[in-house]
Design a protein around this motif. Structure first.
Motif, PDB file in Angstrom:
ATOM      1  N   PHE A  15       0.852  -1.188   0.000  1.00 50.09           N
ATOM      2  CA  PHE A  15       0.000   0.000   0.000  1.00 50.09           C
ATOM      3  C   PHE A  15       0.887   1.237   0.000  1.00 50.09           C
ATOM      4  O   PHE A  15       1.556   1.529   0.989  1.00 50.09           O
ATOM      5  N   ALA A  16       0.895   1.963  -1.117  1.00 52.06           N
ATOM      6  CA  ALA A  16       1.592   3.250  -1.147  1.00 52.06           C
ATOM      7  C   ALA A  16       0.754   4.323  -0.472  1.00 52.06           C
ATOM      8  O   ALA A  16       1.290   5.305   0.045  1.00 52.06           O
ATOM      9  N   LEU A  17      -0.564   4.117  -0.464  1.00 53.60           N
ATOM     10  CA  LEU A  17      -1.500   5.037   0.166  1.00 53.60           C
ATOM     11  C   LEU A  17      -2.701   4.214   0.627  1.00 53.60           C
ATOM     12  O   LEU A  17      -3.188   3.363  -0.125  1.00 53.60           O
ATOM     13  N   LYS A  18      -3.136   4.452   1.857  1.00 55.42           N
ATOM     14  CA  LYS A  18      -4.180   3.594   2.407  1.00 55.42           C
ATOM     15  C   LYS A  18      -5.255   4.418   3.111  1.00 55.42           C
ATOM     16  O   LYS A  18      -5.012   5.040   4.147  1.00 55.42           O
ATOM     17  N   ASN A  19      -6.454   4.419   2.507  1.00 50.86           N
ATOM     18  CA  ASN A  19      -7.649   5.013   3.129  1.00 50.86           C
ATOM     19  C   ASN A  19      -7.427   6.448   3.600  1.00 50.86           C
ATOM     20  O   ASN A  19      -7.764   6.819   4.725  1.00 50.86           O
ATOM     21  N   LEU A  20      -6.871   7.264   2.707  1.00 53.51           N
ATOM     22  CA  LEU A  20      -6.611   8.667   3.047  1.00 53.51           C
ATOM     23  C   LEU A  20      -7.896   9.478   2.958  1.00 53.51           C
ATOM     24  O   LEU A  20      -8.552   9.505   1.915  1.00 53.51           O
ATOM     25  N   PRO A  35       8.050  10.732   6.196  1.00 60.74           N
ATOM     26  CA  PRO A  35       9.360  10.275   5.715  1.00 60.74           C
ATOM     27  C   PRO A  35       9.326  10.014   4.213  1.00 60.74           C
ATOM     28  O   PRO A  35       8.249   9.920   3.606  1.00 60.74           O
ATOM     29  N   ASN A  36      10.491   9.883   3.613  1.00 59.47           N
ATOM     30  CA  ASN A  36      10.547   9.473   2.204  1.00 59.47           C
ATOM     31  C   ASN A  36       9.855   8.128   2.053  1.00 59.47           C
ATOM     32  O   ASN A  36      10.065   7.209   2.844  1.00 59.47           O
ATOM     33  N   GLY A  37       9.025   8.012   1.013  1.00 56.14           N
ATOM     34  CA  GLY A  37       8.315   6.755   0.774  1.00 56.14           C
ATOM     35  C   GLY A  37       7.054   6.598   1.592  1.00 56.14           C
ATOM     36  O   GLY A  37       6.478   5.510   1.642  1.00 56.14           O
ATOM     37  N   SER A  38       6.585   7.692   2.212  1.00 55.87           N
ATOM     38  CA  SER A  38       5.409   7.569   3.085  1.00 55.87           C
ATOM     39  C   SER A  38       4.089   7.723   2.337  1.00 55.87           C
ATOM     40  O   SER A  38       3.031   7.390   2.879  1.00 55.87           O
ATOM     41  N   GLY A  39       4.134   8.251   1.104  1.00 53.77           N
ATOM     42  CA  GLY A  39       2.906   8.388   0.321  1.00 53.77           C
ATOM     43  C   GLY A  39       2.550   9.809  -0.063  1.00 53.77           C
ATOM     44  O   GLY A  39       1.504  10.049  -0.676  1.00 53.77           O
ATOM     45  N   ILE A 198       4.277  28.597   8.462  1.00 53.57           N
ATOM     46  CA  ILE A 198       3.448  29.110   7.367  1.00 53.57           C
ATOM     47  C   ILE A 198       2.103  28.406   7.230  1.00 53.57           C
ATOM     48  O   ILE A 198       1.200  28.944   6.591  1.00 53.57           O
ATOM     49  N   CYS A 199       1.949  27.214   7.806  1.00 55.07           N
ATOM     50  CA  CYS A 199       0.730  26.423   7.587  1.00 55.07           C
ATOM     51  C   CYS A 199      -0.268  26.606   8.725  1.00 55.07           C
ATOM     52  O   CYS A 199       0.107  26.786   9.877  1.00 55.07           O
ATOM     53  N   ASN A 200      -1.558  26.551   8.387  1.00 56.17           N
ATOM     54  CA  ASN A 200      -2.579  26.551   9.434  1.00 56.17           C
ATOM     55  C   ASN A 200      -3.021  25.139   9.794  1.00 56.17           C
ATOM     56  O   ASN A 200      -3.569  24.908  10.870  1.00 56.17           O
ATOM     57  N   LYS A 201      -2.746  24.177   8.899  1.00 53.02           N
ATOM     58  CA  LYS A 201      -3.064  22.776   9.178  1.00 53.02           C
ATOM     59  C   LYS A 201      -1.899  21.902   8.732  1.00 53.02           C
ATOM     60  O   LYS A 201      -1.173  22.264   7.803  1.00 53.02           O
ATOM     61  N   VAL A 202      -1.749  20.753   9.393  1.00 57.19           N
ATOM     62  CA  VAL A 202      -0.722  19.800   8.979  1.00 57.19           C
ATOM     63  C   VAL A 202      -1.300  18.389   8.989  1.00 57.19           C
ATOM     64  O   VAL A 202      -2.214  18.075   9.751  1.00 57.19           O
ATOM     65  N   GLY A 203      -0.746  17.559   8.129  1.00 57.37           N
ATOM     66  CA  GLY A 203      -1.055  16.139   8.126  1.00 57.37           C
ATOM     67  C   GLY A 203       0.249  15.372   8.214  1.00 57.37           C
ATOM     68  O   GLY A 203       1.207  15.698   7.505  1.00 57.37           O
ATOM     69  N   ILE A 204       0.313  14.395   9.090  1.00 57.48           N
ATOM     70  CA  ILE A 204       1.500  13.558   9.224  1.00 57.48           C
ATOM     71  C   ILE A 204       1.149  12.173   8.703  1.00 57.48           C
ATOM     72  O   ILE A 204       0.204  11.538   9.181  1.00 57.48           O
ATOM     73  N   ILE A 205       1.904  11.730   7.699  1.00 55.60           N
ATOM     74  CA  ILE A 205       1.624  10.458   7.047  1.00 55.60           C
ATOM     75  C   ILE A 205       2.824   9.529   7.192  1.00 55.60           C
ATOM     76  O   ILE A 205       3.969   9.960   7.144  1.00 55.60           O
ATOM     77  N   GLU A 206       2.543   8.257   7.403  1.00 55.76           N
ATOM     78  CA  GLU A 206       3.609   7.259   7.505  1.00 55.76           C
ATOM     79  C   GLU A 206       3.080   5.937   6.968  1.00 55.76           C
ATOM     80  O   GLU A 206       1.964   5.528   7.282  1.00 55.76           O
ATOM     81  N   ARG A 207       3.889   5.312   6.132  1.00 57.51           N
ATOM     82  CA  ARG A 207       3.543   4.018   5.532  1.00 57.51           C
ATOM     83  C   ARG A 207       2.186   4.069   4.833  1.00 57.51           C
ATOM     84  O   ARG A 207       1.398   3.135   4.869  1.00 57.51           O
TER      85      ARG A 207
END
Length: 320
Positions: A15-20, A35-39, A198-207
């Protein structure tokens, strides 16, 4: 402006991306961290209609990536992490070429090329060859290119990648400026403190999985659910009493009922961990108690937690 529902990209068992699932509104400046490769790049390519998901749905300005890709491409500006330029062209020729591709004609083309060059502070380089530009200038030229058709949504994949500190600051200031124009911006980056700025929102993605999707302040609170104070006494650095006074202050603080524990940081700074459930008024009262006990205070403040610390706490460095 950007909405995804269970967006997934699968390669065999990977899964390069899962249920985003995301929902960004007009004016959001969303920092996409992982991280690199997180999607991150996979997500942006899907949103830019350059890659088909395995399943799930995504909408840009209410348009589906499946059935309205052509319309979406008119509304977005996508800047990949690495993009090619035509080396034998001047800067103004490069922009006019892409403006023509967007079917901007005549005087309107000249006007918009001048406006985007001025916006990215490259007006003085309009007659320079693209090959003569520095890495930072090339990135700014790439931003100018995606702004030619005045897109409502910007997808910027690592726009500050490989830049020196000055160029990173210039890109950051440019993104701030774009944010004031009401555009919805998704920007991925590893330069975490600058994203927080600079951002008002952030998303942290892994695997491939989104771990956090919240306002910056909410992310900080998620990482730390108890206040931590930093206390420094006013004794002179060379004073023989400094260590003794600091040890006395540590014992005094450790005996306070609202304090869970204390430790000593470099430079004789006392770090005080407050018990969960105590309010700002509770731990602010520590300062007058210290003063009443005869301690002279140089500084008394809550320890700040930055986006980089939050990222390290919430991820394990696992990639897809």
């Amino acid at each position: 402006m950007i909405k995804t529902e269970d967006l997934t990209k699968q390669y065999d068992k990977l899964f390069a991306l899962k249920n985003l699932t995301l929902d960004l509104v007009e004016g959001d400046l969303f920092g996409f961290i992982g991280p690199n490769g997180s999607g991150k790049t996979t997500t942006m390519k899907i949103l830019a209609t350059l890659l088909q998901p395995s399943w799930g749905e995504a909408y840009i300005c209410g348009l589906s990536i499946y059935t309205q890709a052509k319309e979406i491409r008119r509304l977005i500006g996508f800047m990949p992490d690495f993009f090619g330029v035509y080396d034998d062209m001047k800067v103004i020729e490069y922009l006019e070429f892409f403006a023509a591709a967007y079917r901007i004609k005549g005087q309107a083309r000249q006007k918009v090329c001048k406006e985007v060059l001025d916006l990215v502070d490259l007006g003085y380089k309009r007659e320079a060859l693209v090959t003569s530009l520095s890495r930072g200038m090339t990135q700014r030229l790439g931003l100018a290119r995606v702004l030619l058709h005045d897109p409502q949504v910007l997808l910027l994949d690592e726009p500050a990648s490989g830049l020196d500190p000055r160029a990173r600051i210039e890109i950051r200031e440019l993104l701030k400026r774009l944010g004031t124009h009401g555009k919805t911006i998704m920007v991925s980056s590893h330069i975490l403190p600058e994203l927080a700025d600079i951002c008002n929102k952030v998303g942290i993605i892994e695997r491939g999985e989104l771990l956090v999707n919240a306002k910056v302040d909410d992310v900080m609170r998620k990482v730390r659910d108890q206040p931590v104070l930093l206390v420094e006494l006013a004794e002179h650095a060379d004073s023989p009493e400094r260590q003794s006074k600091t040890e006395q202050a540590m014992k005094f603080l450790a005996d306070d009922p609202i304090v869970e524990s204390v430790d000593l940081l470099k430079g004789f700074v006392i770090r005080v961990f407050i018990r969960k459930g105590n309010t700002l008024d509770d731990y602010a009262a520590l300062l007058p108690r210290l003063i009443d006990a005869g301690f002279r205070i140089r500084s008394f403040r809550e320890e700040e937690i930055n986006l980089e610390t939050a990222f390290m706490a919430l991820t394990r460095g696992i990639t897809s």
